[in-house]
Write an enzyme that holds these catalytic residues in place. Sequence first.
Site, PDB file in Angstrom:
ATOM      1  N   ASP A  56      14.790   4.672   4.842  1.00  0.00           N
ATOM      2  CA  ASP A  56      15.358   3.632   5.713  1.00  0.00           C
ATOM      3  C   ASP A  56      16.362   2.736   4.991  1.00  0.00           C
ATOM      4  OD1 ASP A  56      13.723   4.615   7.654  1.00  0.00           O
ATOM      5  OD2 ASP A  56      12.586   2.773   7.998  1.00  0.00           O
ATOM      6  N   THR A  80       5.817   1.727   5.400  1.00  0.00           N
ATOM      7  CA  THR A  80       5.828   1.290   6.795  1.00  0.00           C
ATOM      8  C   THR A  80       5.174   2.319   7.701  1.00  0.00           C
ATOM      9  OG1 THR A  80       7.812  -0.065   6.562  1.00  0.00           O
ATOM     10  CG2 THR A  80       7.343   0.777   8.756  1.00  0.00           C
ATOM     11  N   ILE A 116      10.914   1.666  19.435  1.00  0.00           N
ATOM     12  CA  ILE A 116       9.812   0.732  19.171  1.00  0.00           C
ATOM     13  C   ILE A 116       9.480  -0.082  20.418  1.00  0.00           C
ATOM     14  CG2 ILE A 116       9.083  -1.248  17.768  1.00  0.00           C
ATOM     15  CD1 ILE A 116      10.877  -0.066  15.504  1.00  0.00           C
ATOM     16  N   HIS A 120       1.118  31.735  28.708  1.00  0.00           N
ATOM     17  CA  HIS A 120       0.878  31.149  30.027  1.00  0.00           C
ATOM     18  C   HIS A 120      -0.600  30.818  30.168  1.00  0.00           C
ATOM     19  CE1 HIS A 120       1.360  30.562  34.341  1.00  0.00           C
ATOM     20  NE2 HIS A 120       0.284  31.300  34.527  1.00  0.00           N
ATOM     21  N   LYS A 169       0.836  -1.197   0.000  1.00  0.00           N
ATOM     22  CA  LYS A 169       0.000   0.000   0.000  1.00  0.00           C
ATOM     23  C   LYS A 169       0.873   1.250   0.000  1.00  0.00           C
ATOM     24  CE  LYS A 169      -3.955  -1.826   2.596  1.00  0.00           C
ATOM     25  NZ  LYS A 169      -3.457  -2.963   3.400  1.00  0.00           N
ATOM     26  N   GLU A 219      17.310  -4.690  27.642  1.00  0.00           N
ATOM     27  CA  GLU A 219      18.157  -3.812  26.809  1.00  0.00           C
ATOM     28  C   GLU A 219      19.629  -4.085  27.106  1.00  0.00           C
ATOM     29  OE1 GLU A 219      20.141  -1.574  24.565  1.00  0.00           O
ATOM     30  OE2 GLU A 219      17.978  -1.503  24.203  1.00  0.00           O
TER      31      GLU A 219
END
Length: 457
Positions: A303, A42, A180, A434, A38, A199
């Site tokens: 990418d 991504t 992600i 403010h 499509k 991680e």
Amino acid sequence: MSNSPYDIVVLGGGSGGYACALRAVELGLSVVLIEKDKLGGTCLNRGCIPTKALLHAAEVADQTRESATFGVKARFEGIDLPGVHAYKDRVVSTTVKGLTGLIKSKGITIVEGEGRVTGPTTVQVGDTTYEGRHIVLATGSVPRSLPGLEIDGERVISSDHALVLDRIPQSVVVLGGGVIGVEFASVWRSFGAEVTIVEALPHLLPLEEESSSKRLERAFRKRGIKFELGARFDSVKHTESGVIVTLEGGKTLDADLLLVAVGRGPVSEGLGLEEVGVETERGFVKVDQYCRTNVPTISAVGDLIPTLQLAHVGFAEGILVAERLGGLDPAPIDYDGVPRITYSEPEVASVGVTSEVARERGHDIVEVTYDLAGNPRSKILGTQGEVKVIAAKDGPVLGVHIVGSRVGELITEGQLIYNWEALPSEVAQLIHPHPTQSEAIGEAHLALAGKPLHVHG
């Protein structure tokens, strides 16, 4: 059979490809855009847009649970997952429709199918060859895994699977504490899951300013999101009901699901790039600062090239290439000047460089951290966080780093400050409205300029 030459053949209809196509036709060039899936790529179909829809649903869930804090009586009855998906899919499909209409209205030829580069100016789709004076590669990226770690789509999943998951897991291990991983951990926690992030590096969001990472970790701890930092993945095995994840050193974690969020790899295999001599490195196409490959008639964006994997970077690179091919003289992109946002709760946003990078580059720096605890609008929203501004001593602002609810919307001002090389004293002269969260940016610059207003100490 061959189709008469176009000015540009764009391979890939995601952020980079379609932006290039749109800008090119504005400049009077003829364009054919080849996309196997499509339009929107991504970002629109399996990335930015659907994940942010889930994160918004997560925010609504949290606000419902916490409504009593604001004196509003509401009962949280649970997540209607089909309803969440319907909302998410509606956002995506209407956007795809709008985008497709826009592209068609500009006179861009859209070809549905898988393209393969067959020469320095030709791309083949099925039996048809499309020829252009120039080819732009914009094939994007897909979720990566680790060596020996197989994503099965059932118990061990990628972000693609996570977006269409038909159930809320009771427990999840998220492998990878980057953008992600952190965003999905945030969603699932709001939906009621037990979440542990693994991680390998010492902090969540390891590319961010360390104080931002620590601030996020503190907030996640409060939310009951667990994490193992500096922890490497060893193996995963299936059990009757889920998975057991083993870390190096022997620690094990039981969960229903393992989400593999260790980054995204370029889609470059099988495109015919080697045959035409396009240079790649670890799968990424190598380019110069104008997105030119080593083959004069071929450019690459998004990418697929080793720059920041962000949709807005893809847009900018696509536009840059279109303008270059259209005879303009566009400036190269300053990647430090691109805003980066993680849309978790709290959000983490930054532009410019970290204090570590600034020092590495030889800057003598000054920095100020303004706590959102002193910001009335943040109090109203019930969020905690900070704005950290880094500047060269007696020089311009080098980095703006923000943590808190909805601060992604604030980083645009940071982008202007950084890219226009503003001095803290210049920003300090500007009057912020403010009460807004944006005042926190003003307050930080006032403090850096030596005239703090609402700052303790």
